[in-house]
Scaffold this motif. Structure first.
Motif, mmCIF file in Angstrom:
data_model
loop_
_atom_site.group_PDB
_atom_site.id
_atom_site.type_symbol
_atom_site.label_atom_id
_atom_site.label_comp_id
_atom_site.label_asym_id
_atom_site.label_seq_id
_atom_site.Cartn_x
_atom_site.Cartn_y
_atom_site.Cartn_z
ATOM 1 N N GLU A 345 35.209 55.211 56.744
ATOM 2 C CA GLU A 345 35.911 55.508 57.980
ATOM 3 C C GLU A 345 37.414 55.714 57.787
ATOM 4 O O GLU A 345 38.025 56.520 58.466
ATOM 5 N N ARG A 346 38.044 54.994 56.842
ATOM 6 C CA ARG A 346 39.507 55.006 56.759
ATOM 7 C C ARG A 346 39.977 54.446 55.425
ATOM 8 O O ARG A 346 39.213 53.790 54.707
ATOM 9 N N ASN A 347 41.269 54.711 55.139
ATOM 10 C CA ASN A 347 41.928 54.012 54.048
ATOM 11 C C ASN A 347 42.305 52.608 54.495
ATOM 12 O O ASN A 347 42.559 52.363 55.670
ATOM 13 N N VAL A 348 42.350 51.680 53.554
ATOM 14 C CA VAL A 348 42.671 50.293 53.862
ATOM 15 C C VAL A 348 44.147 50.063 53.572
ATOM 16 O O VAL A 348 44.641 50.405 52.495
ATOM 17 N N GLU A 349 44.856 49.492 54.549
ATOM 18 C CA GLU A 349 46.282 49.240 54.374
ATOM 19 C C GLU A 349 46.522 48.205 53.273
ATOM 20 O O GLU A 349 45.706 47.294 53.069
ATOM 21 N N LYS A 350 47.662 48.338 52.582
ATOM 22 C CA LYS A 350 48.041 47.350 51.565
ATOM 23 C C LYS A 350 48.237 45.993 52.235
ATOM 24 O O LYS A 350 48.809 45.892 53.307
ATOM 25 N N GLY A 351 47.728 44.939 51.590
ATOM 26 C CA GLY A 351 47.881 43.585 52.108
ATOM 27 C C GLY A 351 46.937 43.226 53.232
ATOM 28 O O GLY A 351 47.069 42.144 53.824
ATOM 29 N N ALA A 352 45.964 44.106 53.550
ATOM 30 C CA ALA A 352 45.045 43.827 54.669
ATOM 31 C C ALA A 352 44.184 42.606 54.366
ATOM 32 O O ALA A 352 43.862 42.317 53.206
ATOM 33 N N ASN A 353 43.793 41.878 55.423
ATOM 34 C CA ASN A 353 42.921 40.712 55.291
ATOM 35 C C ASN A 353 41.467 41.176 55.271
ATOM 36 O O ASN A 353 41.025 41.910 56.166
ATOM 37 N N VAL A 354 40.722 40.770 54.258
ATOM 38 C CA VAL A 354 39.299 41.122 54.164
ATOM 39 C C VAL A 354 38.492 39.829 53.998
ATOM 40 O O VAL A 354 38.873 38.954 53.224
ATOM 41 N N PHE A 355 37.384 39.730 54.746
ATOM 42 C CA PHE A 355 36.517 38.548 54.662
ATOM 43 C C PHE A 355 35.146 38.943 55.194
ATOM 44 O O PHE A 355 34.952 40.052 55.735
ATOM 45 N N CYS A 356 34.188 38.057 55.075
ATOM 46 C CA CYS A 356 32.821 38.339 55.494
ATOM 47 C C CYS A 356 32.447 37.457 56.693
ATOM 48 O O CYS A 356 32.744 36.256 56.706
ATOM 49 N N VAL A 357 31.776 38.074 57.672
ATOM 50 C CA VAL A 357 31.350 37.347 58.857
ATOM 51 C C VAL A 357 29.856 37.617 59.085
ATOM 52 O O VAL A 357 29.361 38.718 58.820
#
Length: 390
Positions: A345-357
């Motif tokens: 869908e998109r590029n991911v911004e630098k420093g973005a928070n990623v986790f699993c839910v």
């Protein structure tokens, strides 16, 4: 006794230290300074740093031209840890023997003649003061003074705001307007540099070393060779970028006191990039370092995202969805050409928070936002297609 009273009445010759930084060059034993080496002579500009402001071995020299000089030698047993009987005198050499100041008198080689100003010998003093001239129009050797260091060592020289390392030799040579110091550098480019006349300089012998360079542990990295080289000279930097060049340990100056230290750099030919860690690069970018994503879990009910070291892909285990900030994604992929993570869908911004839910915890609003973003993507694709096809 008569001899004792005679010795006591003899004037003690003195060295005029005020001329050492003007028209004379002055040398003294290294141990005349606290902690100095007794086996070497070093240049002194005055006697302020000497123990008791005096020295057991002092030599003053002044050159008038290429074949005449004035020499003063003072050997003083009072300021020596040695007994006077161990003094055999001082021999002055220029490649070969030139002159001697001894308890027996002043002696010169057959190529030179002397004109004695003073020759005083007592129980604890030998003092010689004489002019030395070249005989038969023989000139003094131009290398009047040659300074080198021991094996595996280089000279580091500092004067004005100039600092040179990898200096092999410092010499004092005759120029058009008198004698001047020169130094010769080694390395890829060999140079001979003239130090401006009457310029004070500092010279140090040493082996330049840096602390071991830490290794960057990343997916697109490999360890450097023992001689600090990488294939094709491609290096990975801390920020995930790549630099092409050679890694070197160099000397640098710490402001404001001109203190010297050493540091690692990557020399690219045009620039020198200071580094605190390095590794060999196998791709142009390392997404893990460059994008610097935040893997902090949003709450105890969430899980850390899985990072795959092979392709740097990030996803979640079965039954969980990947959250990229407030957006839902399936997985994100590394683009090693620009260091940016991207999803369908998109590029991911630098420093973005990623986790699993857990999928069951995702609200309908979040799903709606995710579907809306997908719809927008398809809408723009349709508009783009319609514009160019219709």
């Amino acid at each position: 006794s008569y001899c004792s009273s005679l010795y006591s009445r003899l004037p003690t010759p003195q060295i005029d230290w005020g001329r050492c930084n003007k028209d004379y060059v002055c040398y003294g034993r290294g141990s005349c300074e606290q902690g100095g080496n007794p086996l070497i002579l070093r240049q002194y500009y005055d006697n302020s740093s000497m123990i008791d402001h005096d020295c057991d071995v002092i030599i003053q020299m002044k050159s008038f031209n290429e074949n005449r000089m004035h020499i003063i030698v003072k050997l003083n047993a009072i300021h020596s840890s040695n007994k006077f009987k161990e003094f055999v005198g001082v021999q002055i050499r220029q490649i070969e023997y030139v002159a001697q100041c001894r308890s027996e008198g002043i002696f010169t080689s057959s190529n030179f003649t002397e004109q004695v100003d003073a020759n005083i010998v007592t129980r604890d003093l030998i003092f010689c003061k004489f002019y030395l001239s070249a005989a038969n129009e023989k000139e003094f050797d131009s290398n009047r003074l040659s300074l080198t260091c021991g094996d595996q060592q280089k000279i580091i020289i500092i004067y004005n705001k100039t600092m040179e390392m990898n200096v092999e030799r410092i010499t004092c040579e005759l120029e058009n307007d008198g004698f001047s110091y020169k130094y010769s550098t080694s390395g890829e480019i060999t140079r001979t540099v003239l130090i401006p006349p009457k310029t004070q300089f500092k010279a140090h012998c040493g082996v330049l070393t840096c602390h071991p360079l830490p290794f960057i542990n990343c997916t697109s990295c490999s360890a450097p060779e023992k001689n600090m080289t990488c294939p094709n000279n491609l290096w990975r930097l801390n920020d995930g970028t790549m630099a092409e060049g050679t890694v070197e340990c160099v000397l640098s100056t710490v402001s404001p006191g001109n203190d010297m230290t050493s540091e690692w750099i990557i020399s690219t030919g045009k620039n020198a990039i200071p580094i605190s860690a390095a590794a060999c690069a196998t791709t142009k970018y390392d997404c893990g370092l460059y994008s610097n994503l935040n893997f902090t879990r949003a709450s105890p009910d969430t899980l850390n995202a899985s990072f795959h070291h092979g392709d740097q892909k990030i996803n979640c285990t079965e039954g969980y969805s990947l959250m990229i900030g407030v957006n839902i994604g399936r997985s994100i992929i590394c683009n090693s050409t620009d260091g940016v993570y991207y999803s369908p869908e998109r590029n991911v911004e630098k420093g973005a928070n990623v986790f699993c839910v857990e999928k069951s915890m995702i609200t309908s609003d979040q799903v709606g936002l995710a579907l809306m973003s997908v719809c927008y993507a398809f809408f723009f694709i349709f508009v783009y297609f319609a514009y160019f096809v219709l």
